[in-house]
Design an enzyme around this catalytic site. Structure first.
Site, PDB file in Angstrom:
ATOM      1  N   LYS A  72       7.634  51.819 -21.805  1.00  0.00           N
ATOM      2  CA  LYS A  72       8.346  53.024 -21.352  1.00  0.00           C
ATOM      3  C   LYS A  72       8.703  53.879 -22.569  1.00  0.00           C
ATOM      4  O   LYS A  72       9.100  53.349 -23.604  1.00  0.00           O
ATOM      5  CB  LYS A  72       9.601  52.601 -20.600  1.00  0.00           C
ATOM      6  N   SER A 147      13.796  55.356 -12.855  1.00  0.00           N
ATOM      7  CA  SER A 147      13.183  56.207 -13.835  1.00  0.00           C
ATOM      8  C   SER A 147      11.936  55.627 -14.500  1.00  0.00           C
ATOM      9  O   SER A 147      11.171  56.360 -15.120  1.00  0.00           O
ATOM     10  CB  SER A 147      14.204  56.527 -14.922  1.00  0.00           C
ATOM     11  N   SER A 171      16.443  51.407 -12.358  1.00  0.00           N
ATOM     12  CA  SER A 171      15.250  52.074 -12.879  1.00  0.00           C
ATOM     13  C   SER A 171      14.032  51.182 -13.133  1.00  0.00           C
ATOM     14  O   SER A 171      12.949  51.695 -13.417  1.00  0.00           O
ATOM     15  CB  SER A 171      15.581  52.819 -14.170  1.00  0.00           C
TER      16      SER A 171
END
Lengths: 481, 93
Positions: A72, A147, A171
């Site tokens: 990420k 997210s 997330s």
């Protein structure tokens, strides 16, 4: 079958036996990414040296050696662009690696690229990225969740073998749920946050997103453990999580959280959660309902605490040491102009909300009260765990929603994390595994929450349920090749 | 209720330059969010201790000895403007 479609465990076996090489694995991943990235938009940036990196892996002496993994884009990678999907960090080249990245490097993993996210991990759909909107591989008109939407979509679409995500209010688990993959948020403090760009420091935790529970255990093993660079890192020895992959749940006491099965939950999500629970009961677990009365206040408390911490953490973006700078006459105007241009709407909203909640005259009513509600929620969990070994609920109240559907209504968007947020407030470990699809063919996630530092029992229950469900559906997109 | 004046005050504290349109939108949105979040006010918490971290934490100190650290060049490598080994900023006073 292409190698990018296999799991970590399957690839490791073949790599170890020298049936395949890391280069062949990387080649299959890269050619697939080249084919589908224009549909999915999972990555902010790709590792241009992926193939060369894979050639440098000569020893398969670790479970992740030669395995292509995505990271990420809010985790620092030395010399590799790390943007948090924000304009304010558009050119940021970290001078050090996050501890988790270091740990993967020590296992000789190969990095596929940096995945897209809601800017600074603030959001539940990955629509808040400054650069691109990631699409859900199951239906390109829908969001992948967020997210960590880029990581979840990349794993679901076989654009990497596994990925790292971060979870502040859901997330990792919510996008894993919406993309039909496995995602785990470990106990707060189990995985080092050093090098993770901070959003809400008392809630943030890094964890794996994988194709199955076995890979989740392998990946967690690789990243867990004490780190003296993170002052909130727990000084505990990590058990062998792979020993929990036994499918033995006889006598396990499982509580269904009543408050998370009521209003606003999609019909099929409710049905499939009940179905999962029935399967666990058939396998010998004892199941029952459990009430956590203060959960109805969790979302409110979270949307005070997380923005408050964010408003403080994001004060570091001052255009002095890194990132964007908008020139102005004096320092204060430089801050204001830079931050106005560099931050997107959601980030601004949360900074404003957090600043308000912490400002003179409002601190006690909002932030102080939210911290007390947090205590009540922790106590609710403690009580529930006196009676049960794990607690379960849906991961997300609905399956993937349409792109744009909730983009203009922040409160509606916030509600999509209603089942995951309480777990962060209490700092507990939790996993989401796919448990079926709804009438539109979109995957549904099943959440299993464990006691503090009891990842093993969570993995055990998840593995047992995974074997029993036998979820084999794949996104349609993948049927092209 | 949150007013436009409140929004302007918080924006200054937050060091954010907002357009008129953004301010109007935030009056609405922050109002809505705070109304929802205000739900917690109804709980009696007079006997409850606040939690700042879910896991008990204490200060972690290391020995005060010199260890490896970033070089000056590395520390400055992402800065928008540098001069003679320093960060350059606009005038402050």
């Amino acid at each position: 079958m292409k190698l990018n479609q296999l799991t970590i465990k399957e690839l490791h076996k073949k790599l170890k036996a020298k049936e395949i090489s890391p280069f062949e694995v990387a080649t299959d991943v890269l050619s697939h990414v080249d084919g589908v990235e224009e549909d999915i938009h999972a990555y902010v940036s790709l590792n241009n040296n992926l193939l060369d990196d894979s050639k440098n892996v000569t020893e398969i002496d670790n479970p992740l050696a030669g395995i292509p993994i995505a990271v990420k884009d809010n985790m620092c990678t030395k010399g590799v662009l790390t943007t948090c999907s924000s304009e304010i960090l558009y050119n940021h080249l970290p001078v050090y690696d996050a501890t988790v990245v270091n740990k993967l490097k020590r296992q000789n993993y190969v990095m596929v690229g940096k995945t897209n996210l809601d800017e600074f991990a603030m959001g539940s759909s990955t629509e808040n990225s400054a650069f691109k909107i990631t699409r859900n591989p199951w239906n390109l008109e829908t969001v992948p969740g967020g997210s960590s939407g880029g990581s979840a979509a990349a794993v679901a679409a076989d654009m990497c073998i596994a990925a790292l995500g971060s979870d502040t209010g859901g997330s990792i688990r919510q996008p894993a749920s919406l993309c039909g993959v496995v995602g785990m948020k470990p106990t707060y403090g189990l995985v080092s946050r050093y090098g993770l760009v901070a959003f809400a420091s008392s809630l943030d935790q890094i964890g794996p997103i994988t194709k199955d529970v076995t890979d989740c255990a392998i990946s967690l093993q690789a990243i867990a453990g004490h780190d003296n660079k993170d002052s909130t890192s727990l000084g505990v020895n990590t058990p062998d999580y792979r020993q929990a992959l036994s499918a033995e749940v006889k006598g396990l006491k499982i509580g269904l959280i009543e408050e998370l099965m009521v209003e606003g939950i999609q019909k099929e999500v409710k049905e499939l959660t009940d179905h999962g629970l029935n399967l666990l009961e058939k396998m010998g677990a004892s199941v029952g309902p459990v009430s956590l009365p203060h959960l109805e206040y969790a979302l409110s408390a979270y949307y005070i605490i997380a923005p408050a911490e964010a408003s403080s953490n994001l004060a570091r973006f001052d255009s002095v040491r890194y990132g964007l700078r908008e020139e102005a006459e004096d320092m204060v105007d430089t801050y204001k102009k830079t931050r106005a241009k560099g931050f997107g709407d959601e980030v601004k909203r949360r900074i404003m909300l957090g600043t308000y909640a912490l400002s003179a005259g409002y601190y006690d009513a909002y932030y102080g009260q939210a911290q007390k509600v947090r205590t009540l929620i922790i106590d609710d969990f403690k009580k529930a765990f006196e009676k049960y070994d794990v607690l379960v609920s849906p991961t997300s109240p609905t399956t993937a929603f349409k792109i744009g559907e909730k983009a203009t209504d922040p409160l509606q968007m916030y509600l999509s994390d209603i089942c995951t947020i309480p777990v962060n407030l209490a700092g507990l470990p939790a996993i989401s595994i796919p448990c079926g699809v709804d009438d539109k063919g979109l995957p549904v996630g099943f959440q299993i929450i464990g006691k503090h530092l009891d990842e093993s029992t969570v993995i055990k229950a998840a593995y047992a349920l995974e074997q029993e469900i036998g979820f084999k559906e794949k996104p349609k997109l993948l049927k092209r090749d | 209720m949150i007013t436009k004046k409140d929004v302007e005050h918080i924006a200054l504290l937050s060091r954010l330059d907002l357009t008129e349109e953004e301010k109007d939108k935030l009056v609405n949105q922050l109002g809505q969010i705070l109304e929802h979040a205000g739900k917690i006010a109804s709980l009696d918490t007079s006997k409850v201790e606040p939690t700042s971290h879910a896991v008990e934490t204490k200060n972690v100190l290391r020995k005060d000895v010199k260890g490896p650290s970033l070089s000056q060049e590395e520390a400055l490598s992402n800065a928008p403007e540098i001069e003679e080994g320093s960060f350059v900023v606009p005038k402050i006073v």
